[in-house]
Design a protein around this motif. Structure first.
Motif, PDB file in Angstrom:
ATOM      1  N   VAL A  47       0.846  -1.195   0.000  1.00 29.42           N
ATOM      2  CA  VAL A  47       0.000   0.000   0.000  1.00 29.42           C
ATOM      3  C   VAL A  47       0.885   1.250   0.000  1.00 29.42           C
ATOM      4  CG1 VAL A  47      -1.968   1.131   1.109  1.00 29.42           C
ATOM      5  CG2 VAL A  47      -1.628  -1.322   1.395  1.00 29.42           C
ATOM      6  N   LYS A  49       0.840   5.155   0.670  1.00 30.47           N
ATOM      7  CA  LYS A  49      -0.026   6.100   1.390  1.00 30.47           C
ATOM      8  C   LYS A  49       0.607   7.482   1.512  1.00 30.47           C
ATOM      9  CE  LYS A  49      -2.565   4.240   4.652  1.00 30.47           C
ATOM     10  NZ  LYS A  49      -2.988   3.689   5.975  1.00 30.47           N
ATOM     11  N   GLY A  56      -8.983  11.511   5.419  1.00 32.10           N
ATOM     12  CA  GLY A  56      -9.767  11.441   4.190  1.00 32.10           C
ATOM     13  C   GLY A  56      -8.890  11.247   2.965  1.00 32.10           C
ATOM     14  N   ARG A  57      -7.651  10.743   3.177  1.00 28.03           N
ATOM     15  CA  ARG A  57      -6.697  10.603   2.067  1.00 28.03           C
ATOM     16  C   ARG A  57      -7.159   9.561   1.059  1.00 28.03           C
ATOM     17  NH1 ARG A  57      -2.075   8.743   5.618  1.00 28.03           N
ATOM     18  NH2 ARG A  57      -3.911   7.753   6.508  1.00 28.03           N
ATOM     19  N   GLY A  58      -7.776   8.485   1.588  1.00 23.08           N
ATOM     20  CA  GLY A  58      -8.235   7.405   0.706  1.00 23.08           C
ATOM     21  C   GLY A  58      -9.157   7.939  -0.375  1.00 23.08           C
ATOM     22  N   SER A 105      -2.913  -5.441   3.774  1.00 21.38           N
ATOM     23  CA  SER A 105      -3.605  -6.393   4.649  1.00 21.38           C
ATOM     24  C   SER A 105      -4.868  -6.883   3.954  1.00 21.38           C
ATOM     25  CB  SER A 105      -4.005  -5.713   5.959  1.00 21.38           C
ATOM     26  OG  SER A 105      -2.882  -5.097   6.547  1.00 21.38           O
ATOM     27  N   GLU A 110     -13.676  -3.633   9.006  1.00 23.19           N
ATOM     28  CA  GLU A 110     -13.103  -2.329   9.353  1.00 23.19           C
ATOM     29  C   GLU A 110     -13.877  -1.772  10.539  1.00 23.19           C
ATOM     30  OE1 GLU A 110     -11.786   0.504   6.457  1.00 23.19           O
ATOM     31  OE2 GLU A 110     -12.013  -0.893   4.793  1.00 23.19           O
ATOM     32  N   ASN A 202      -8.556   4.351  12.738  1.00 24.81           N
ATOM     33  CA  ASN A 202      -9.686   4.263  11.812  1.00 24.81           C
ATOM     34  C   ASN A 202      -9.191   3.990  10.402  1.00 24.81           C
ATOM     35  OD1 ASN A 202     -12.264   4.290  10.863  1.00 24.81           O
ATOM     36  ND2 ASN A 202     -12.435   6.516  10.771  1.00 24.81           N
ATOM     37  N   ASP A 216      -4.708   2.445  10.259  1.00 27.16           N
ATOM     38  CA  ASP A 216      -4.452   3.883  10.166  1.00 27.16           C
ATOM     39  C   ASP A 216      -4.331   4.373  11.603  1.00 27.16           C
ATOM     40  OD1 ASP A 216      -4.181   6.490   9.352  1.00 27.16           O
ATOM     41  OD2 ASP A 216      -6.290   6.778   8.809  1.00 27.16           O
TER      42      ASP A 216
HETATM   43  P1  GDP Z   1      -7.634   7.904   5.371  1.00 22.77           P
HETATM   44  O1  GDP Z   1      -8.520   7.848   4.167  1.00 22.77           O
HETATM   45  O2  GDP Z   1      -6.786   9.145   5.360  1.00 22.77           O
HETATM   46  O3  GDP Z   1      -8.358   7.727   6.647  1.00 22.77           O
HETATM   47  O4  GDP Z   1      -6.570   6.681   5.177  1.00 22.77           O
HETATM   48  P2  GDP Z   1      -6.638   5.160   5.712  1.00 22.77           P
HETATM   49  O5  GDP Z   1      -5.283   4.792   6.122  1.00 22.77           O
HETATM   50  O6  GDP Z   1      -7.694   4.989   6.741  1.00 22.77           O
HETATM   51  O7  GDP Z   1      -7.019   4.347   4.404  1.00 22.77           O
HETATM   52  C1  GDP Z   1      -8.265   4.513   3.769  1.00 22.77           C
HETATM   53  C2  GDP Z   1      -8.853   3.189   3.361  1.00 22.77           C
HETATM   54  O8  GDP Z   1      -7.967   2.494   2.489  1.00 22.77           O
HETATM   55  C3  GDP Z   1      -9.074   2.215   4.512  1.00 22.77           C
HETATM   56  O9  GDP Z   1     -10.275   2.471   5.189  1.00 22.77           O
HETATM   57  C4  GDP Z   1      -9.098   0.899   3.780  1.00 22.77           C
HETATM   58  O10 GDP Z   1     -10.395   0.641   3.269  1.00 22.77           O
HETATM   59  C5  GDP Z   1      -8.145   1.118   2.616  1.00 22.77           C
HETATM   60  N1  GDP Z   1      -6.858   0.459   2.929  1.00 22.77           N
HETATM   61  C6  GDP Z   1      -5.786   0.990   3.534  1.00 22.77           C
HETATM   62  N2  GDP Z   1      -4.825   0.060   3.704  1.00 22.77           N
HETATM   63  C7  GDP Z   1      -5.288  -1.087   3.177  1.00 22.77           C
HETATM   64  C8  GDP Z   1      -4.782  -2.413   3.059  1.00 22.77           C
HETATM   65  O11 GDP Z   1      -3.683  -2.766   3.497  1.00 22.77           O
HETATM   66  N3  GDP Z   1      -5.592  -3.352   2.457  1.00 22.77           N
HETATM   67  C9  GDP Z   1      -6.811  -3.029   1.981  1.00 22.77           C
HETATM   68  N4  GDP Z   1      -7.534  -3.980   1.414  1.00 22.77           N
HETATM   69  N5  GDP Z   1      -7.340  -1.811   2.077  1.00 22.77           N
HETATM   70  C10 GDP Z   1      -6.594  -0.837   2.680  1.00 22.77           C
END
Ligand code: GDP
Ligand code: MN
Length: 392
Positions: A47, A49, A56-58, A105, A110, A202, A216
């Motif tokens: 991943v 990142k 809210g980066r996703g 992962s 979640e 989260n 996260d």
């Molecule tokens: P945020 O959007 O800034 O809160 O960043 P996050 O680290 O929470 O990532 C956002 C979303 O990406 C998560 O809720 C997951 O659905 C997805 N994600 C992140 N890492 C992984 C991973 O290792 N595997 C999978 N399948 N999804 C991931």
């Protein structure tokens, strides 16, 4: 004080809280090397990142799953250096200067875990929810019952039975409860020992092979406690902060930039809040919160003017002072000197009250500069709003 996800995960690791393996990268080469290592260690997914001080980066395109080294390289190139816009960055977004490249992962569920200082109960509240991976503020608003809470007695700390209660409410498998309890106790210990004000996992995930992981992590530290955490203080990334706020913090000014066009200079945080309220009430909007403190001298006032004037949105300056420890004549002398030295061209509106107020008014009147003085807070606010609109 905010820190990055990769730094927060480093802290969790020290407290025995499970996080994915990964490396921080500031260049494409470092990102490639990290991805290569993770793929050769047997990970099917890596991943990439974006590391910025906003969530809210996703959704904004700052989190990507790669299935090959080539794919990882494509994502690293597109994310590193991008202007990432999320609901927390504002429309201008935040430039991505670092990446976290970590082992992917296989997510089964979640979930959400959060610790925050609850001022109403004067306790740390430990929150858990099955609605992980989404905005918790939205869940709290629309379905508050979906957030389970345990209030922690500060004298004895988080008790295992409380963590167990939350683990059961999350609907974890019986075999996962023990690990979940250790996970939560580790988080609580990290929260307390780092003097955090907020810690959010989260999502907190269960994997397809039954493991628990912090996917996260967001941590905010209590600025007032940083004097006893020299190591944590070094985690500060000034490039993520508003440049004017960084400048103000050098002078020990309590400054927060806002979106309006009336700059405020006030002594005392409560009066500063009231000033912002009355500007709003008078139909204007504040460009900032600024508390110059009780013992402000001329240098401090000059610094404050300098900061206010560097904000291009500012159309008028509203100085609202209640002379107590800070005498009004001293303040007036400092304002006149600073306004002359910095050649301030914007309208300055004052509301002055308290010790030596008459002397203060006289100094302003005899300064040769054009100041407007309101008799009351409301009148001064009206004058400031009119001045910002260019009415007078
Ligand atoms: P945020 O959007 O800034 O809160 O960043 P996050 O680290 O929470 O990532 C956002 C979303 O990406 C998560 O809720 C997951 O659905 C997805 N994600 C992140 N890492 C992984 C991973 O290792 N595997 C999978 N399948 N999804 C991931
Ligand atoms: Mn998240």
């Amino acid at each position: 004080m905010k820190i990055h996800e990769y730094q927060a995960k480093e802290i969790l690791r020290k407290y025995g809280v499970a996080v994915p393996n990964g490396e921080m990268a500031t260049t494409i080469e470092e990102a490639d090397a990290a991805a290569k290592q993770l793929f050769s260690a047997g990970n099917a997914v890596v991943v990439v990142k974006a590391q910025i001080h906003a969530g809210g980066r996703g959704k904004g395109g700052g989190v990507k799953l790669a299935r090959s080294l080539e794919e990882a390289a494509v994502y690293s190139k597109s994310i590193l250096g991008m202007q990432l816009v999320t609901h927390q960055t504002g429309p201008a977004g935040q430039k991505v200067q670092r990446l976290l490249v970590e082992a992917g992962s296989a997510i089964a569920r979640e979930l959400y875990l959060g610790l925050v200082l609850d001022r109403a109960s004067s306790k740390v509240v430990f929150m858990a929810s099955q609605a992980g991976g989404m905005e918790i503020e939205e869940v709290a608003h629309e379905n508050p019952d979906a957030i389970f809470k345990e209030y922690v007695n500060p004298a004895i700390g988080l008790q295992p039975y409380q963590a167990r209660a939350l683990a059961f409410k999350l609907g974890l498998e019986p075999a996962q409860i023990g690990e979940a309890v250790r996970f939560m106790l580790g988080l609580y210990k990290a929260f307390i020992e780092t003097d955090s004000t907020l810690m959010e996992i989260n999502p907190f995930i269960t994997t397809k092979d039954g493991k628990l992981l912090a996917l996260d992590c967001k941590i905010n530290f209590d600025d007032n406690a940083m004097f006893r955490h020299k190591d944590l203080k070094e985690l500060r990334d000034l490039s993520e902060e508003d440049p004017l706020e960084v400048e103000a913090s050098k002078y020990a000014l309590n400054y927060i930039k806002l979106d309006g066009n009336i700059a405020c200079m006030v002594n005392g945080a409560g009066l500063a809040m009231a000033t912002m309220d009355i500007i709003q009430y008078a139909g204007g909007s504040a460009a900032n919160f600024l508390d110059v403190g009780g013992g402000a001298n001329q240098e401090q006032i000059e610094n404050a003017f300098g900061i206010l004037l560097s904000d291009p949105n500012v159309k008028a300056i509203f100085i609202n002072i209640f002379g107590g420890i800070l005498r009004v004549d001293v303040l007036a002398t400092a304002v006149v000197a600073a306004a002359k030295k910095l050649n301030v061209q914007l309208p300055i509106i004052l509301r002055l009250e308290g010790t030596n107020v008459e002397e203060g008014r006289k100094i302003l009147a005899e300064s040769g500069l054009k100041f407007e003085v309101g008799a009351t807070m409301k009148e001064a606010a009206d004058l400031a709003v009119a001045a910002a609109k260019g009415v007078n």
